[in-house]
Scaffold this active site. Structure first.
Site, PDB file in Angstrom:
ATOM      1  N   SER A   1     -10.086   1.901   3.071  1.00 38.72           N
ATOM      2  CA  SER A   1      -8.828   2.345   1.600  1.00 38.72           C
ATOM      3  C   SER A   1      -7.885   1.541   1.337  1.00 38.72           C
ATOM      4  O   SER A   1      -7.275   1.652   0.304  1.00 38.72           O
ATOM      5  CB  SER A   1      -7.958   3.151   2.284  1.00 38.72           C
ATOM      6  OG  SER A   1      -6.960   2.911   3.783  1.00 38.72           O
TER       7      SER A   1
ATOM      8  N   LYS B   1       0.718  -1.369   0.268  1.00 37.96           N
ATOM      9  CA  LYS B   1      -0.083   0.130  -0.240  1.00 37.96           C
ATOM     10  C   LYS B   1       0.861   1.618  -0.049  1.00 37.96           C
ATOM     11  O   LYS B   1       2.020   1.180   0.677  1.00 37.96           O
ATOM     12  CB  LYS B   1      -0.985  -0.249   1.222  1.00 37.96           C
ATOM     13  CG  LYS B   1      -1.702   1.002   1.300  1.00 37.96           C
ATOM     14  CD  LYS B   1      -2.649   0.945   2.850  1.00 37.96           C
ATOM     15  CE  LYS B   1      -3.610   1.835   2.954  1.00 37.96           C
ATOM     16  NZ  LYS B   1      -5.005   1.672   3.801  1.00 37.96           N
TER      17      LYS B   1
ATOM     18  N   SER C   1     -10.033  -0.900   7.134  1.00 39.93           N
ATOM     19  CA  SER C   1      -9.470  -0.323   5.519  1.00 39.93           C
ATOM     20  C   SER C   1      -8.562  -1.664   5.462  1.00 39.93           C
ATOM     21  O   SER C   1      -8.434  -1.419   4.309  1.00 39.93           O
ATOM     22  CB  SER C   1      -8.758   0.959   6.100  1.00 39.93           C
ATOM     23  OG  SER C   1      -9.317   2.036   5.718  1.00 39.93           O
TER      24      SER C   1
END
Lengths: 466, 466
Positions: free
Chosen positions: A154, A79, A178
């Site tokens: 996210s 990420k 997330s």
């Protein structure tokens, strides 16, 4: 089927047995990325040159027979809010569009030390402000199961990259949902350990008091492997636990699993509650006791979490003052600004007591409420998200979209508890996810139960057809 | 100052701790005269993802100081974030302590040493300490010119250096009290060995606030002054580099404020700076423009919980403090207030004195005459270079001086007689009032009796001249 479809454990075995080389494995992943990522947009940056070079080094190590590194030659997608030296780290924000961090996140160092090869960086909501990837300044990611749908967020890029078999596994971070929510929407395993179990050092902060890194994988066994590598005290993160007392593990026949009725809501999309309850039946057949119980309505966690998180965001983003790191402050997007403004307001003189301080008190109530539950049951089972993946554009004009779609994961996040998402069904071709939540430091027990479930179901074997 | 007006001063003192490393990272805390931006890392530069880890030594030292100032200790303490923007503050917030300082409700007792000050300082004045807390220093701005362009440069070497703030109640009524307080505080800090507390190098900084109380009722001066009421305003003086300037600024403010009050004007609450060239204070900020710092507990650092055992260990590390040493010196060595005061002025001198007494004892000299008093006299009056003279050497010198005098009393008398006889002119000059002639005669005696105590020679000369 390409080598990119493999799990970590399968790929490791193949490498050790020399069924294929680290380069083959890596090239299959990059080939897949080339084929599908223009549709999915899971990746923001690729590390191809360096990765291939590392694969060459792995070959040499494998040839010497030294294979004690648990992730030797295994490709990983990271990420984009984890600092990576040599790879632009943007947190999907224009402010950091060209930012080259001078140091690695602890998570990145641990993966590298274990022998993993970084494929590239994955898309996310800018500064993790969202649950869809639609707030990314670089365009949203698409759900591999249906390109008209969102992957969740996210950590949407990481979840989609795993679901699309662009990588062997990925890491993400969860502040409240997330990891688990995009894992649910993309039909993969997503594991958020206890707050303080994995170091946040080098993770661009969203809300410091709940940020928790964790793996997104194709199987529970993989999640367990990565979790074991990443967990542990870090002298660079004062909130990592030194020697936490692990929650007692149990045989499934001794396990009491709670079904909190407030998490099975009437407004939840039809079919989801039923699928999770059907999964409970499977666990019951395996010997676990299923106990219905009552917890605080997760609705309370939404407002509580919103106040705490926005306050921390407003402070954490102050360092992006337009003087350093490239972009000026007008590069913050609407959602970023909304959060900064709300957080600044709730911390202001005269409002602090009414909002932030009260929210911290409610937070204690939520923690206490869970602690009461742990006297009755060992773990909790509930849907991860009230819906399956939503259509692209769903977040438009919905400032609280993320918090509402994360409602079922927010109480455990604000309480710092560990939780895992497991695929447990499909509705019109889109994955349904369920979560197992446990007390602090009960990761081993959660993973044990998750593995039992996975061993007795086939949902995780379904692949998105692209 | 006119009758009926009284100066009210409170002090905030910042002291940089002399720890090896900074407050929240491993960087060297050395910053004075160091090449700019060489002692920095992601943490003290506030880079994305960096996290603070508190320096245990700095916490222990702050607790030591708080204990030395008779503070109550918060056994549950935490750090807070103070949010504001300034280019020398890379995170956009300063980590400090707001709600739960390590120490609170302490005091420091002032004792006037010089009798000249007794008129303005009562014998034992108690200054109440409101709080003692720990925070981090900011970077340093340099306003300069490069290639004809005015620029501001930032040096982050000082960023994150541990800083203790000691805040008093508004208990000072004169500049002399402020002076005594600062000297004593400095002495305690140096005794503790936690900082050089050097104002010239900026390791000790002061921010006074001052107001003037008018004790008039219907135009009549009220006496005695009611002690509980404070003026409804106060002027904070900021960015003053040395105590000399602080004194000037305070003197200026006393006059400015008194004049305004005399004219019946209302003084606004203000922050004022000091203009070194014009020798005036100038307004910087009005009350309405005061910052809202949006304090909230620092989520990156867990609360600090101190049990009694830990506090006892820290307390043990506190050396004998100046006041205790003074009392002991008076008691054990029968020294006067004045002598004991000077000998405890700094730890080194006190230690040297005790070493010398010990050395005298080792050679059986403690029984002869008042050697302790002589050691004290020598150390106080004779500018002994204690760094270059071993205590035993000093004792030898004292003994030599005394011995010569004792053995050669008759000889001294004879030689003085001889010199007076040979220098009739000088004797006449002296008797006519030319006092400098004594110096000439002394010189003549010393030539014949090198090494003899000059004081003895002078006394003998004076005896025979009358």
């Amino acid at each position: 089927m390409g080598l990119n479809d493999l799990t970590i454990i399968e790929a490791s075995e193949g490498l050790k047995k020399k069924n294929f080389s680290a380069r083959d494995l890596l090239e299959d992943c990059y080939r897949r990325i080339e084929q599908v990522d223009n549709k999915i947009h899971a990746f923001l940056a690729l590390n191809k040159e360096l990765a291939l070079q590392q694969a060459g080094e792995v070959e040499k190590i494998l040839n010497t027979g030294q294979t004690e590194k648990p992730l030797l030659g295994i490709p990983v997608a990271i990420k984009d809010n984890f600092n990576t030296v040599g790879l632009t780290t943007t947190a999907s924000s224009n402010i950091l569009i060209n930012y080259q961090p001078p140091y690695n996140a602890t998570v990145v160092n641990k993966l590298r030390d274990a022998g993993a090869i970084i494929l590239g960086k994955t898309n996310m909501d800018a500064f993790a402000h969202g649950s869809s990837t639609e707030t990314s300044d670089f365009g949203s990611t698409k759900n591999p199961w249906n390109l008209n749908y969102l992957p969740g967020g996210s950590s949407g890029g990481s979840a989609a990259a795993v679901a699309a078999n662009e990588t062997i596994f990925a890491v993400g971070s969860e502040t409240a949902g997330s990891i688990r929510q995009p894992a649910a929407w993309c039909g993969v395993v997503g594991f958020k350990p206890t707050y303080g179990r994995i170091s946040r050092f080098g993770l661009i902060a969203m809300a410091s008091s709940t940020d928790s890194p964790g793996p997104l994988t194709k199987s529970v066994a993989d999640a367990k492997l990565i979790y074991k590598i990443l967990a542990g005290f870090d002298e660079n993160d004062a909130t990592t636990a030194v020697n936490p007392v692990n929650y007692k593990t149990k045989n499934i026949r001794e396990l009491k699993i709670g079904i909190p009725k407030e998490y099975y809501r009437s407004e939840t999309q039809k079919g989801i509650n039923e699928m999770v309850l059907a999964s409970a039946k499977i666990l019951e057949k395996l010997g676990a006791r299923i106990i219905e119980l009552s917890l605080l309505d997760p609705e309370y966690a939404i407002s509580d979490y919103t106040v705490v998180q926005r306050a921390e965001v407003s402070s954490n983003l102050a360092r992006f003052d337009g003087i350093r790191f490239g972009g000026t402050r007008d590069n913050f997007n609407e959602e970023n600004m909304r959060r900064i403004m709300l957080g600044t307001y709730t911390l202001s003189a005269g409002y602090y007591d009414a909002y932030y301080k009260r929210a911290q008190k409610v937070r204690t109530l939520i923690v206490n409420n869970f602690n009461r539950a742990w006297k009755e049951v060992d773990l909790l089972l509930a849907p991860t998200s009230p819906t399956v993946a939503q259509k692209i554009g769903a977040t438009k004009g919905q400032a609280m979209y993320g918090e509402i779609s994360d409602m079922l994961v927010e109480p455990s996040s604000i309480a710092g508890l560990p939780g895992i998402n497991l695929p447990c069904g499909f509705i019109e071709g889109l994955p349904v996810g369920m979560q197992i939540i446990g007390p602090q430091w009960s990761e081993d027990l959660i993973l044990y139960l998750a593995e039992k479930y996975e061993d007795n179901t086939e949902w995780h074997r379904r692949k998105a057809l692209l | 100052m006119p009758i009926g007006y009284q100066t009210i001063i409170g002090l905030e003192v910042h002291v940089e701790l002399a720890t090896v490393s900074k407050m929240f990272c491993g960087c060297s805390a050395e910053h004075f005269g160091v090449e700019p931006n060489t002692h920095t890392c992601p943490v003290c530069l506030g880079l994305p993802g960096a996290l603070p880890v508190p320096n245990k030594k700095a916490i222990d030292w702050t607790l030591m100081l708080a204990m030395a100032l008779d503070c109550r200790i918060n056994q549950h303490s935490h750090f807070d974030r103070k949010n504001y923007f300034y280019p020398d503050l890379p995170k956009g917030y300063q980590i400090t302590q707001f709600e739960e300082p390590f120490g609170y409700d302490g005091c420091l007792k002032l004792t006037a040493i010089k009798s000249a000050l007794m008129s303005t300082v009562s014998q034992q004045k108690v200054i109440r300490i409101r709080r003692v807390h720990l925070e981090e220093d900011t970077g340093k701005l340099q306003h300069t010119e490069i290639g004809g362009e005015k620029v501001t440069l930032v040096d982050f070497n000082r960023s994150g250096v541990p800083l203790v703030e000691i805040v008093t109640e508004p208990d000072f009524r004169s500049l002399e009290e402020v002076d005594l307080y600062l000297k004593k505080l400095q002495k305690i800090i140096r005794y503790l060995g936690i900082s050089q507390a050097d104002m010239e190098k900026g390791s000790m900084r002061i921010e006074p606030s001052i107001s003037i109380r008018v004790n008039k009722n219907n135009g009549q001066i009220q006496f005695p002054m009611p002690n509980d009421q404070l003026p409804d305003y106060r002027v904070e003086l900021k960015n003053i580099n040395s105590f000399r300037f602080a004194r000037k600024a305070l003197e200026y403010e006393i006059k400015r404020q008194t004049d305004l009050l005399e004219k019946g004007e209302k003084i606004p609450q203000q922050t004022r700076g000091w203009n070194e060239e014009k020798n005036v204070t100038f307004p910087q900020r009005e009350k309405e423009e005061a910052h809202d710092y949006r304090y909230f507990p620092e989520p990156d650092i867990p609360p600090i919980v101190l049990d009694n055992e830990q506090l006892a260990i820290i307390k043990k590390q506190i050396p004998e403090l100046p006041d205790q040493k003074l009392v002991r010196f008076q008691r054990d060595y029968s020294l006067s207030d004045y002598d004991a005061g000077i000998l405890t002025e700094n730890q080194e001198l006190g230690d040297y004195f005790e070493e010398a007494v010990k050395a005298a004892g080792e050679i059986g000299q403690l029984k002869t005459g008042n050697i302790v008093k002589t050691i004290a006299n020598w150390l106080i009056n004779k500018r002994i270079e204690t760094e270059n003279t071993l205590p035993a050497e000093l004792i030898a010198k004292i003994i030599r001086a005394n011995t010569i005098a004792a053995v050669d009393e008759g000889k001294l008398s004879g030689i003085v007689k001889e010199v007076l006889g040979a220098n009739k002119q000088a004797v006449n000059d002296y008797q006519k009032g030319k006092k400098t002639a004594l110096g000439f005669l002394m010189g003549a005696v010393i030539k014949l009796l090198p090494g003899v105590d000059k004081e003895l020679i002078r006394k003998e000369l004076e005896k025979q001249l009358f």
